[in-house]
Scaffold this motif. Structure first.
Motif, PDB file in Angstrom:
ATOM      1  N   MET A  68     -32.088 -36.974 -55.201  1.00 32.64           N
ATOM      2  CA  MET A  68     -31.088 -36.127 -54.748  1.00 32.64           C
ATOM      3  C   MET A  68     -31.312 -35.893 -53.334  1.00 32.64           C
ATOM      4  N   LEU A  69     -32.545 -35.305 -52.995  1.00 31.68           N
ATOM      5  CA  LEU A  69     -32.748 -34.985 -51.643  1.00 31.68           C
ATOM      6  C   LEU A  69     -32.739 -36.252 -50.796  1.00 31.68           C
ATOM      7  N   LYS A  70     -33.332 -37.444 -51.292  1.00 27.07           N
ATOM      8  CA  LYS A  70     -33.350 -38.867 -50.567  1.00 27.07           C
ATOM      9  C   LYS A  70     -31.882 -39.263 -50.502  1.00 27.07           C
ATOM     10  N   ASP A  71     -31.226 -39.073 -51.502  1.00 24.60           N
ATOM     11  CA  ASP A  71     -29.596 -39.609 -51.328  1.00 24.60           C
ATOM     12  C   ASP A  71     -29.140 -38.738 -50.438  1.00 24.60           C
ATOM     13  N   LEU A  72     -29.365 -37.349 -50.340  1.00 18.19           N
ATOM     14  CA  LEU A  72     -28.628 -36.315 -49.187  1.00 18.19           C
ATOM     15  C   LEU A  72     -29.046 -36.886 -47.915  1.00 18.19           C
ATOM     16  N   TYR A  73     -30.392 -37.421 -47.602  1.00 19.41           N
ATOM     17  CA  TYR A  73     -30.781 -37.969 -46.405  1.00 19.41           C
ATOM     18  C   TYR A  73     -29.959 -39.070 -46.041  1.00 19.41           C
ATOM     19  N   GLN A  74     -29.777 -39.799 -46.754  1.00 17.12           N
ATOM     20  CA  GLN A  74     -29.173 -41.546 -46.688  1.00 17.12           C
ATOM     21  C   GLN A  74     -27.627 -41.050 -46.396  1.00 17.12           C
ATOM     22  N   ASN A  75     -26.977 -40.047 -47.125  1.00 19.23           N
ATOM     23  CA  ASN A  75     -25.807 -39.811 -47.093  1.00 19.23           C
ATOM     24  C   ASN A  75     -25.387 -39.355 -45.507  1.00 19.23           C
ATOM     25  N   ILE A  76     -26.227 -38.541 -45.056  1.00 16.99           N
ATOM     26  CA  ILE A  76     -26.140 -37.762 -43.988  1.00 16.99           C
ATOM     27  C   ILE A  76     -25.916 -38.935 -42.595  1.00 16.99           C
ATOM     28  N   GLY A  77     -26.986 -39.886 -42.675  1.00 23.39           N
ATOM     29  CA  GLY A  77     -27.064 -40.852 -41.852  1.00 23.39           C
ATOM     30  C   GLY A  77     -25.706 -41.646 -42.029  1.00 23.39           C
ATOM     31  N   ARG A  78     -25.136 -41.938 -43.227  1.00 24.98           N
ATOM     32  CA  ARG A  78     -23.879 -42.839 -43.228  1.00 24.98           C
ATOM     33  C   ARG A  78     -22.668 -41.981 -42.695  1.00 24.98           C
ATOM     34  N   TYR A  79     -22.796 -40.626 -42.576  1.00 27.86           N
ATOM     35  CA  TYR A  79     -21.646 -39.859 -41.974  1.00 27.86           C
ATOM     36  C   TYR A  79     -21.968 -39.768 -40.415  1.00 27.86           C
ATOM     37  N   HIS A  80     -23.174 -39.976 -40.009  1.00 24.98           N
ATOM     38  CA  HIS A  80     -23.556 -40.205 -38.614  1.00 24.98           C
ATOM     39  C   HIS A  80     -23.195 -41.336 -38.011  1.00 24.98           C
ATOM     40  N   GLN A  81     -23.417 -42.667 -38.741  1.00 25.81           N
ATOM     41  CA  GLN A  81     -22.940 -43.708 -38.146  1.00 25.81           C
ATOM     42  C   GLN A  81     -21.416 -43.999 -37.990  1.00 25.81           C
ATOM     43  N   SER A  82     -20.836 -43.191 -39.163  1.00 29.68           N
ATOM     44  CA  SER A  82     -19.371 -43.257 -39.381  1.00 29.68           C
ATOM     45  C   SER A  82     -18.616 -42.748 -38.043  1.00 29.68           C
ATOM     46  N   ALA A  83     -19.481 -41.405 -37.763  1.00 31.24           N
ATOM     47  CA  ALA A  83     -18.863 -40.641 -36.653  1.00 31.24           C
ATOM     48  C   ALA A  83     -18.908 -41.309 -35.235  1.00 31.24           C
ATOM     49  N   ILE A  84     -19.957 -42.023 -35.319  1.00 28.25           N
ATOM     50  CA  ILE A  84     -20.268 -43.015 -33.897  1.00 28.25           C
ATOM     51  C   ILE A  84     -19.138 -43.799 -33.712  1.00 28.25           C
ATOM     52  N   ASP A 110     -17.367 -30.550 -47.546  1.00 27.17           N
ATOM     53  CA  ASP A 110     -17.012 -30.152 -49.079  1.00 27.17           C
ATOM     54  C   ASP A 110     -18.249 -31.051 -49.923  1.00 27.17           C
ATOM     55  N   VAL A 111     -18.384 -32.559 -49.473  1.00 26.17           N
ATOM     56  CA  VAL A 111     -19.344 -33.148 -50.169  1.00 26.17           C
ATOM     57  C   VAL A 111     -20.683 -32.930 -49.987  1.00 26.17           C
ATOM     58  N   ILE A 112     -21.005 -32.677 -48.736  1.00 22.28           N
ATOM     59  CA  ILE A 112     -22.686 -32.562 -48.603  1.00 22.28           C
ATOM     60  C   ILE A 112     -23.024 -31.166 -48.196  1.00 22.28           C
ATOM     61  N   VAL A 113     -22.238 -30.414 -47.493  1.00 25.70           N
ATOM     62  CA  VAL A 113     -22.540 -29.176 -47.156  1.00 25.70           C
ATOM     63  C   VAL A 113     -22.546 -28.313 -48.489  1.00 25.70           C
ATOM     64  N   ALA A 134     -28.922 -33.576 -35.939  1.00 26.03           N
ATOM     65  CA  ALA A 134     -28.367 -34.941 -35.069  1.00 26.03           C
ATOM     66  C   ALA A 134     -27.029 -35.444 -35.382  1.00 26.03           C
ATOM     67  N   TYR A 135     -26.721 -35.260 -36.771  1.00 27.69           N
ATOM     68  CA  TYR A 135     -25.257 -35.549 -36.888  1.00 27.69           C
ATOM     69  C   TYR A 135     -24.275 -34.810 -36.618  1.00 27.69           C
ATOM     70  N   THR A 136     -24.524 -33.116 -36.761  1.00 21.34           N
ATOM     71  CA  THR A 136     -23.709 -32.290 -36.318  1.00 21.34           C
ATOM     72  C   THR A 136     -23.798 -32.469 -34.780  1.00 21.34           C
ATOM     73  N   ARG A 137     -24.845 -32.608 -33.761  1.00 26.02           N
ATOM     74  CA  ARG A 137     -24.627 -32.893 -32.529  1.00 26.02           C
ATOM     75  C   ARG A 137     -23.812 -34.024 -31.959  1.00 26.02           C
ATOM     76  N   ALA A 138     -24.119 -34.969 -32.543  1.00 24.23           N
ATOM     77  CA  ALA A 138     -23.230 -36.313 -32.149  1.00 24.23           C
ATOM     78  C   ALA A 138     -21.803 -36.192 -32.736  1.00 24.23           C
ATOM     79  N   SER A 139     -21.502 -35.359 -33.617  1.00 25.36           N
ATOM     80  CA  SER A 139     -20.260 -35.130 -33.885  1.00 25.36           C
ATOM     81  C   SER A 139     -19.457 -34.485 -32.776  1.00 25.36           C
ATOM     82  N   ILE A 140     -20.112 -33.197 -32.296  1.00 22.39           N
ATOM     83  CA  ILE A 140     -19.594 -32.289 -31.645  1.00 22.39           C
ATOM     84  C   ILE A 140     -19.462 -33.062 -30.108  1.00 22.39           C
TER      85      ILE A 140
END
Length: 464
Positions: A168-184, A202-205, A289-295
Motif C-alpha cells: 500500500m505504501l508503494k501504491d501510494l508512492y506511485q499514485n502521488i506520481g500519477r497525480y503529479h503528472q496529471s497536474a502538469i 479525498d482519495v490519497i490524503v 513535489a506534487y504539492t509544490r508543482a500544483s501550487i
C-alpha cells in the motif's frame, strides 16, 4: 507457468475490436445478474441484455467479413450474437442441465476476477485502509501476554498485514506520481483545483496519508513491535510453540524446518519495518513535489497573460498539428509549429512587482563589529543548547552505559524540557545514531508533563 494455460488464448480479442465497449457492457450486465441469481438461462440472459443495452446494440459496427450485425434488424438476434461472441472467446461458459437440457450461462472465476479489476479501474475505487500497523501491534501484544493455541496464526496475520502495508505504501508512492503528472498536463485551473481538493485530498490524503501520520503511525508502534519480535526470535520456548503449530497446519515437514521457517517469518517482519522509514521519506518527498508543482501551476494559470497576445498564444497552442498543416488553414494564414531552446529554457524568471512605500523612517545603524558579534553569540547559544549535534551528543553520553528514559533524565527547567522534545524528534530521523520508543506511561512533576520515552543505541537491545 504460462497464463494462457489457464485462460483461453483469444480471451482479450474482443477488447481490441470495434464493438469493445458494448462487449464490456454486456459482461458487466452478466456479472451483475450473478449477484442475485445462482443460475441464469440463455433465454433469460438474452432478455436481460435487450432490456439493458438495446440502444447500444443497434449502434454495433460490422467486424471484418461478418456483416451479420449490419444486415440483421432483429434485436433478439443481436443479443444472441453478443452471447455467442462471449462464449466463443471464453468469457462465458454454457452448460446443459436437467432432463430438458436447459442451456445455463456461467461466468468463470477468471472472468469475474478480470471484470472486478476493470470495474475498480473504471470507478477509480481505492482499497480502504484498515489500520494495519496498530492491528499488528495489538495482535502481537495480546499474544505476548497470553501465549495460546493461535500463536502461529497470529504471526502469519502479522506478516500478511506487514506485506500488505508495504504494498500500500508503494501504491501510494506511485499514485502521488500519477497525480503529479496529471497536474502538469492540466490547462484549466478549475480542473486542477477539482483534481487536487476533490480527488487527491479525498482519495490519497484522507484515506492513506492522514492515517499513516496519525493513529496508524509507523514511528509510534515500530519500537514496541520490534521489541516483541526481537525477544521472540531468541525465545526457544516461543519458537518451539509456533513451530509445533506450523507442523500441525502442514506448513513444514520436520520440527527443524518449522523452527527455521518461524525464524524467517520474524526476520522478514523486522526487515520490512526497518525499511519503512526510508519508504515514508520518499513518499514525503514526492508528496511535497506534487504539492509544490500544483501550487505553481495554479499560480501560472491564474496570472497568465489575458491580453490579445495571450489569447492568440492560447488559440495557437490549442491547434493540433494536423490543423496547422491542413490546406484550409495554410491557404488563409501562414501558421507553422516551431520549437527552440534558449538560455532561458533551463529556468523560470521571477515576476517583478513594484513595491509601494507608504512611509519610511531612517534606519538606526549599528556598528558592524558589534552587530556581527551579537549575531554570532546568539547563533552559538542556540547551537550549543538546541542544535542537533549538541542534543545528540548529550543523549549519547546519557546512554553510554545503557538505555535511559525520561523518568531518569533531569526535568527542572525549559532547557531540560526542550532537550527531551528535540532528542525525540532527532531520534525519529533516518540517520539518527539512536532509537526512541514511546511507552504508554507518562512522567510528571510540578511544572512539566511528558511521555515516557526510552532512548537506546542503534544496534543494541532495549532495556527489560
Amino acid at each position: 507457468m504460462n497464463l494462457f494455460d489457464k485462460i483461453p488464448e483469444n480471451l482479450f480479442s474482443i477488447l481490441s475490436s470495434k464493438n469493445r465497449s458494448i462487449y464490456l457492457d454486456a459482461l458487466f450486465v452478466v456479472k451483475e445478474s450473478y449477484r442475485y441469481e445462482l443460475n441464469v438461462t440463455r433465454s433469460d440472459m438474452n432478455a436481460l441484455l435487450i432490456s439493458k443495452l438495446e440502444s447500444e446494440m443497434y449502434a454495433m459496427e460490422s467486424e471484418g467479413d461478418d456483416d451479420f450485425i449490419q444486415t440483421s434488424s432483429d434485436i433478439s438476434s443481436k443479443a444472441n450474437f453478443l452471447i455467442r461472441k462471449l462464449l466463443e472467446t471464453g468469457w462465458l461458459i454454457a452448460e446443459f442441465r436437467g432432463m430438458d437440457f436447459e442451456n445455463i450461462i456461467e461466468l468463470p472465476d477468471y472472468s469475474k476476477k478480470i471484470l472486478d479489476t476493470l470495474e475498480d479501474i473504471m470507478n477509480e475505487k481505492t482499497t480502504e485502509y484498515n489500520g494495519l500497523v496498530v492491528s499488528t501491534y495489538n495482535n502481537l501484544t495480546a499474544l505476548d501476554r497470553d501465549r495460546g493455541d493461535y500463536a502461529y496464526q497470529t504471526l502469519g496475520r502479522a506478516i500478511a498485514d506487514t506485506r500488505q502495508l508495504i504494498e500500500m505504501l508503494k501504491d501510494l508512492y506511485q499514485n502521488i506520481g500519477r497525480y503529479h503528472q496529471s497536474a502538469i498536463k492540466m490547462a484549466d485551473v478549475n480542473e486542477l483545483l477539482r483534481s487536487h481538493f476533490d480527488d487527491f485530498q479525498d482519495v490519497i490524503v484522507a484515506k492513506f496519508l492522514h492515517p499513516f501520520k496519525t493513529f496508524d503511525s509507523v514511528p509510534r508502534f515500530k519500537g514496541p513491535i520490534m521489541e516483541i519480535l526481537n525477544r521472540w526470535y531468541n525465545d526457544e520456548e516461543m519458537i518451539s510453540l509456533m513451530g509445533n503449530q506450523a507442523l500441525s497446519y502442514k506448513a513444514c515437514e520436520t520440527k527443524q524446518e518449522a523452527e527455521i521457517f518461524i525464524h524467517g517469518m520474524i526476520s522478514e517482519i523486522i526487515q520490512l519495518y526497518d525499511s519503512m522509514p526510508v519508504l515514508m521519506h520518499e513518499i514525503d518527498i514526492r508528496h511535497n513535489a506534487y504539492t509544490r508543482a500544483s501550487i505553481e501551476k495554479i499560480q501560472y494559470l491564474i496570472h497568465r497573460d489575458r491580453s490579445v497576445k495571450g489569447n492568440l498564444v492560447t488559440l495557437i497552442n490549442g491547434l493540433k498539428n494536423d490543423v496547422i498543416d491542413s490546406e484550409i488553414l495554410s491557404s488563409g494564414i501562414s501558421a507553422y509549429r516551431q520549437r527552440y531552446v534558449t538560455s532561458d529554457s533551463l529556468y523560470a524568471r521571477s515576476r517583478m512587482t513594484k513595491s509601494r512605500v507608504i512611509s519610511s523612517e531612517p534606519v538606526k545603524t549599528v556598528a558592524t563589529n558589534v552587530k556581527d558579534m551579537a549575531t554570532e553569540q546568539f547563533k552559538r547559544r542556540i547551537q550549543d543548547n538546541y542544535g542537533r549535534d549538541a542534543v545528540v551528543k548529550e543523549i549519547l553520553e546519557l546512554i553510554r552505559n545503557g538505555n535511559i528514559d525520561t523518568s531518569q533524565m533531569p526535568l527542572e527547567n525549559d532547557r531540560d524540557f526542550s532537550r527531551i522534545i528535540m532528542a525525540s524528534l532527532f531520534g525519529m530521523q533516518i540517520n539518527a545514531p539512536y532509537d526512541v520508543t514511546f511507552k504508554d506511561d507518562r512522567v510528571y512533576n510540578e511544572k512539566y508533563d511528558v511521555p515516557l520515552i526510552e532512548y537506546m543505541k542503534k544496534g543494541g537491545s532495549e532495556a527489560p
